[in-house]
Motif scaffolding. Sequence first.
Motif, PDB file in Angstrom:
ATOM      1  N   THR A  50       0.847  -1.169  -0.013  1.00  0.00           N
ATOM      2  CA  THR A  50       0.000   0.093   0.008  1.00  0.00           C
ATOM      3  C   THR A  50       0.948   1.131  -0.121  1.00  0.00           C
ATOM      4  O   THR A  50       1.681   1.389   0.666  1.00  0.00           O
ATOM      5  CB  THR A  50      -1.174   0.119   1.200  1.00  0.00           C
ATOM      6  N   ARG A  51       0.531   2.145  -0.983  1.00  0.00           N
ATOM      7  CA  ARG A  51       1.358   3.240  -0.976  1.00  0.00           C
ATOM      8  C   ARG A  51       0.624   4.678  -0.637  1.00  0.00           C
ATOM      9  O   ARG A  51      -0.561   4.588  -0.498  1.00  0.00           O
ATOM     10  CB  ARG A  51       1.690   3.755  -2.287  1.00  0.00           C
ATOM     11  N   LYS A  52       1.215   5.547  -0.294  1.00  0.00           N
ATOM     12  CA  LYS A  52       0.938   6.879   0.451  1.00  0.00           C
ATOM     13  C   LYS A  52       0.563   7.722  -0.989  1.00  0.00           C
ATOM     14  O   LYS A  52       0.882   7.306  -2.023  1.00  0.00           O
ATOM     15  CB  LYS A  52       1.773   7.663   1.417  1.00  0.00           C
ATOM     16  N   ALA A  53      -0.156   9.096  -0.869  1.00  0.00           N
ATOM     17  CA  ALA A  53      -0.359   9.958  -1.918  1.00  0.00           C
ATOM     18  C   ALA A  53       0.889  10.209  -2.471  1.00  0.00           C
ATOM     19  O   ALA A  53       0.973  10.588  -3.734  1.00  0.00           O
ATOM     20  CB  ALA A  53      -1.031  11.103  -1.383  1.00  0.00           C
ATOM     21  N   ASP A  54       2.118  10.151  -1.838  1.00  0.00           N
ATOM     22  CA  ASP A  54       3.430  10.716  -2.604  1.00  0.00           C
ATOM     23  C   ASP A  54       4.116   9.420  -3.205  1.00  0.00           C
ATOM     24  O   ASP A  54       5.272   9.466  -3.435  1.00  0.00           O
ATOM     25  CB  ASP A  54       4.245  11.388  -1.652  1.00  0.00           C
ATOM     26  N   HIS A  55       3.427   8.291  -3.183  1.00  0.00           N
ATOM     27  CA  HIS A  55       3.940   7.168  -3.935  1.00  0.00           C
ATOM     28  C   HIS A  55       5.029   6.408  -2.775  1.00  0.00           C
ATOM     29  O   HIS A  55       5.599   5.508  -3.474  1.00  0.00           O
ATOM     30  CB  HIS A  55       4.501   7.254  -5.411  1.00  0.00           C
ATOM     31  N   SER A  56       5.332   6.861  -1.682  1.00  0.00           N
ATOM     32  CA  SER A  56       6.265   6.141  -0.823  1.00  0.00           C
ATOM     33  C   SER A  56       5.179   4.708  -0.163  1.00  0.00           C
ATOM     34  O   SER A  56       4.206   4.899  -0.177  1.00  0.00           O
ATOM     35  CB  SER A  56       6.589   6.911   0.325  1.00  0.00           C
ATOM     36  N   ILE A  57       6.309   4.039   0.053  1.00  0.00           N
ATOM     37  CA  ILE A  57       5.441   2.970   0.638  1.00  0.00           C
ATOM     38  C   ILE A  57       4.801   3.032   2.112  1.00  0.00           C
ATOM     39  O   ILE A  57       5.660   3.698   2.722  1.00  0.00           O
ATOM     40  CB  ILE A  57       6.325   1.459   0.730  1.00  0.00           C
ATOM     41  N   GLN A  58       3.645   2.612   2.518  1.00  0.00           N
ATOM     42  CA  GLN A  58       3.010   2.675   3.666  1.00  0.00           C
ATOM     43  C   GLN A  58       3.160   1.484   4.432  1.00  0.00           C
ATOM     44  O   GLN A  58       3.646   1.553   5.559  1.00  0.00           O
ATOM     45  CB  GLN A  58       1.450   3.312   3.354  1.00  0.00           C
ATOM     46  N   THR A  59       2.843   0.445   3.799  1.00  0.00           N
ATOM     47  CA  THR A  59       2.612  -0.766   4.581  1.00  0.00           C
ATOM     48  C   THR A  59       2.786  -1.928   3.541  1.00  0.00           C
ATOM     49  O   THR A  59       2.447  -1.901   2.492  1.00  0.00           O
ATOM     50  CB  THR A  59       1.113  -1.022   5.140  1.00  0.00           C
TER      51      THR A  59
END
Length: 211
Positions: A60-69
């Motif tokens: 799952t990615r954040k809005a800035d495309h970094s990995i969240q989980t």
Amino acid sequence: SNSTTIGVILQPRSLPGLHIAVDYFKINLEDAVQPANLDLITRACYDISPRTSSACSLITRKADHSIQTVRIAPVNIGALKLEGIDFSLDYRTEAGTLWNRPLALSVGFLGNYNIKYDQIPDATNPQNVLHYHNSGVAPNFRGNLTIGAQLDKLNASWTVRYISSSRSDSNAYPEQYEFNTISSCIYNDLYATYDFSDRFNVGYGVSNLLD
């Protein structure tokens, strides 16, 4: 799956109580369901072309495309290839008496020498292989040596666990890590039990005694 196993068992008559076994195994498992770790999921999604959709769906990615989980779950992989040698030794003998109590001594050893541990995340791309041989997941060698004594109803054992040196990431290029080595390690465990009856005993143990 295709598997090959060759084993040798030795029980010498000249030394009753001794049992030695050596087993060679080679396993090729296709369409395997593998308990995935973080390394397998991220590499299957980003380092292999084309990306494996089943692995990418766990990220799952954040809005800035970094990995969240990253959800750790079993995934379908193209193939799993294992090869190695297992060793075992057991010896138990009656050693007379101590303080007028019957004494028995034992020695046990279990070891594994890892030759190959490969995963192919995508069956359509068999050339894309993740190597885990000589990594923290599958070190070259690991073994447990246990020395035990039984004095009537009292049992005591000392276990020495050895894990050979390995690499943190077997799939990394040399320039990716300044330090990519895990040192060999030895752990010592002590355990004792006392049998008050056939149904009740009390035990106490200490793990990693010298750490």
